[in-house]
Design a protein around this motif. Structure first.
Motif, PDB file in Angstrom:
ATOM      1  N   GLU A 142       0.831  -1.204   0.000  1.00 10.78           N
ATOM      2  CA  GLU A 142       0.000   0.000   0.000  1.00 10.78           C
ATOM      3  C   GLU A 142       0.861   1.248   0.000  1.00 10.78           C
ATOM      4  N   VAL A 143       0.500   2.192  -0.862  1.00 13.17           N
ATOM      5  CA  VAL A 143       1.208   3.469  -0.974  1.00 13.17           C
ATOM      6  C   VAL A 143       0.247   4.571  -0.539  1.00 13.17           C
ATOM      7  N   SER A 144       0.694   5.415   0.364  1.00 16.11           N
ATOM      8  CA  SER A 144      -0.172   6.474   0.893  1.00 16.11           C
ATOM      9  C   SER A 144      -0.401   7.564  -0.141  1.00 16.11           C
ATOM     10  N   ASP A 145      -1.459   8.351   0.085  1.00 16.88           N
ATOM     11  CA  ASP A 145      -1.793   9.438  -0.840  1.00 16.88           C
ATOM     12  C   ASP A 145      -0.653  10.432  -0.995  1.00 16.88           C
ATOM     13  N   THR A 146       0.090  10.645   0.073  1.00 18.73           N
ATOM     14  CA  THR A 146       1.170  11.645   0.045  1.00 18.73           C
ATOM     15  C   THR A 146       2.419  11.152  -0.677  1.00 18.73           C
ATOM     16  N   ASP A 147       2.453   9.830  -0.976  1.00 19.33           N
ATOM     17  CA  ASP A 147       3.649   9.259  -1.597  1.00 19.33           C
ATOM     18  C   ASP A 147       3.420   8.873  -3.051  1.00 19.33           C
ATOM     19  N   LEU A 148       2.302   9.315  -3.618  1.00 13.58           N
ATOM     20  CA  LEU A 148       2.000   8.987  -5.006  1.00 13.58           C
ATOM     21  C   LEU A 148       2.791   9.868  -5.965  1.00 13.58           C
ATOM     22  N   VAL A 149       2.894   9.413  -7.218  1.00 14.28           N
ATOM     23  CA  VAL A 149       3.459  10.252  -8.276  1.00 14.28           C
ATOM     24  C   VAL A 149       2.609  11.509  -8.412  1.00 14.28           C
ATOM     25  N   GLN A 150       3.268  12.653  -8.395  1.00 14.79           N
ATOM     26  CA  GLN A 150       2.560  13.934  -8.526  1.00 14.79           C
ATOM     27  C   GLN A 150       2.700  14.444  -9.958  1.00 14.79           C
ATOM     28  N   HIS A 151       1.656  14.282 -10.726  1.00 13.97           N
ATOM     29  CA  HIS A 151       1.723  14.583 -12.152  1.00 13.97           C
ATOM     30  C   HIS A 151       1.666  16.077 -12.448  1.00 13.97           C
ATOM     31  N   SER A 152       1.364  16.876 -11.437  1.00 10.34           N
ATOM     32  CA  SER A 152       1.322  18.326 -11.651  1.00 10.34           C
ATOM     33  C   SER A 152       2.694  18.974 -11.496  1.00 10.34           C
ATOM     34  N   ASN A 153       3.675  18.202 -10.993  1.00  8.31           N
ATOM     35  CA  ASN A 153       5.016  18.761 -10.806  1.00  8.31           C
ATOM     36  C   ASN A 153       5.641  19.127 -12.147  1.00  8.31           C
ATOM     37  N   GLU A 154       6.302  20.269 -12.177  1.00  9.73           N
ATOM     38  CA  GLU A 154       6.985  20.689 -13.399  1.00  9.73           C
ATOM     39  C   GLU A 154       8.277  19.893 -13.572  1.00  9.73           C
ATOM     40  N   LYS A 155       8.543  19.473 -14.805  1.00 10.71           N
ATOM     41  CA  LYS A 155       9.758  18.719 -15.096  1.00 10.71           C
ATOM     42  C   LYS A 155      10.131  18.933 -16.552  1.00 10.71           C
ATOM     43  N   SER A 156      11.398  18.698 -16.849  1.00  9.13           N
ATOM     44  CA  SER A 156      11.868  18.946 -18.217  1.00  9.13           C
ATOM     45  C   SER A 156      11.674  17.732 -19.123  1.00  9.13           C
ATOM     46  N   ARG A 157      11.661  16.506 -18.532  1.00  5.96           N
ATOM     47  CA  ARG A 157      11.477  15.303 -19.328  1.00  5.96           C
ATOM     48  C   ARG A 157      10.478  14.365 -18.644  1.00  5.96           C
TER      49      ARG A 157
END
Length: 418
Positions: A222-237
């Motif tokens: 189980e992965v907590s809500d706070t440890d999920l991939v955050q797709h709104s984060n800005e990234k270059s790739r």
């Protein structure tokens, strides 16, 4: 009470889902007071890859002196050296002659197979009689056939069905000889119980099975809500990731490469990444090289931390032709990755709910369409990733443990008093 788990091949050095589940099950049983041994029969030097409790014993019963009448493997030389080409051509002709002669002498291909199988089964019976377990769990019908062929084993036997049941004994996937289909089907009559992964898989059990059947799914951390991939984060790739054995007949990584190759120019900040090892690594390398995409598509090899690789990605692509459960897919969904698979793929079409936590494509063109939708929409990726995480929470280690302990308890009691 002593429980013997049998995975007759690939447990040593194996990194697949069956090896992982075998190890998890052994640890569950050990933690609940059972004496546990895992046995295999393979001509390799190695050790288990997945962590085992110190009390779990692993035994390889392989004996170099056990008689096996083997065909000579055929090898097709693919190099350009003319002398080696002649050498391998001669060796191949000899191998074909030798194999025909061996099969004829044994009375047919089926008789050759059964001769070797019987010798291995005798070795298994000798080992089991010495160990004297109270219960046996086989990790495949192939393992069940190995230990029961012309043997009378009095202790109850359960089978862990790590795929859709008919994949284990029928020729639905092609390439399985009719005599082997008959032998594998017959094995089900030796079982006191089976564990299946989804309720829909009950209909794929053969008519001669008359034991207990329980749905016990694989565990997902189980992965907590706070440890999920955050797709709104800005990234270059951005990364599309696939994790699994490099096996194009089953996993079909070549399809993912073809699909991505159609999108690379339109999406220059996206890459495709594969984690895993397997027999088709050279084929996939050549495909990537011929497409000129070695700077956009990567074969990363083995990882002992697939969850970390998934958390560093944005989309999980899983174009398998068939699966039992799809452990890597479930883990990807648990960390918040939206996923894409084929609607016809067993296991995958149980885990992915189309339009909720990912997409189920009917063909290659649809898969490309759905992949592009996710690449274009970070909010959709977040929505589907969060939904996937919530759906995976029911696949817990506690649920697996309760299911197996209950099945073992009921079967042993039924055998004792029934």
């Amino acid at each position: 009470m002593k429980i013997l788990l049998i995975q007759h091949l690939y447990f040593l050095n194996g990194i697949g889902g069956t090896e992982k589940i075998c190890s998890i099950l052994a640890n569950i049983l050990s933690a609940n007071g059972y004496e546990v041994e895992i046995a295999t029969n393979e001509n390799v030097v190695g050790k288990p890859v997945f962590t085992l409790a110190k009390s779990v014993r692993v035994t390889n019963i392989y004996d170099v002196n056990l008689e096996q009448k083997e065909e000579i493997p055929l090898y097709n030389y693919k190099g350009r050296n003319p002398f080696l080409w002649i050498k391998y051509k001669i060796e191949k002709k000899y191998a074909k002659w030798y194999n025909r002669r061996l099969i004829r002498r044994m009375g047919g291909e089926d008789k050759l197979y059964q001769y070797n199988l019987r010798n291995r089964a005798i070795a298994w019976k000798r080992y089991i009689d010495q160990l004297r377990p109270n219960l046996i769990v086989t990790m495949s019908i192939g393992s069940l056939l190995e230990i029961t062929y012309k043997n009378n084993i009095s202790v109850p036997i359960l089978d862990s069905v790590n795929g859709r049941p008919d994949y284990d004994y029928s020729n639905v996937l092609g390439g399985r000889k009719s005599y082997l289909v008959d032998l594998l089907t017959m094995s089900f009559s030796k079982l006191d119980g089976v564990q299946i992964l989804f309720d829909s898989y009950r209909e794929f059990l053969p008519d001669n099975f008359a034991g207990e059947c329980r749905v016990i799914t694989n565990p997902i951390e189980e992965v907590s809500d706070t440890d999920l991939v955050q797709h709104s984060n800005e990234k270059s790739r951005f990364k599309i990731v696939h994790i699994g054995r490099l096996d194009t007949a089953c996993k079909q990584q070549h399809i993912a490469i073809d699909i991505f190759s159609n999108l690379v120019e339109k999406y220059p900040t996206w890459d495709l990444e594969f984690w895993g090892i397997g027999n088709d690594v050279e084929r996939l390398k050549l495909q990537i090289l011929e497409l000129g995409l070695s700077k956009r598509i990567f074969l990363r090899g083995f990882t002992d931390d697939p969850i970390a690789k998934m958390k560093d990605a944005d989309i999980f692509i899983f174009p398998s032709k068939y699966e039992g459960f799809g452990l890597a897919l479930a883990e990807a969904m648990s960390v918040g990755l939206p996923s894409i698979g084929f609607a016809t793929c067993s296991g995958v079409n149980e885990l992915i709910k189309h339009g909720e936590n990912g997409f189920l494509a009917n063909d290659k063109m649809e898969m490309e369409h759905y992949l592009e939708r996710l690449m274009n929409d970070s909010a959709l990726r977040q929505q589907m990733g969060t939904a996937g995480n919530k759906m995976m929470r029911k696949y817990s280690l506690d649920s697996m443990a309760a299911g197996w302990l209950g099945l073992i308890h009921d079967v042993i009691n039924k055998k004792s008093y029934g």
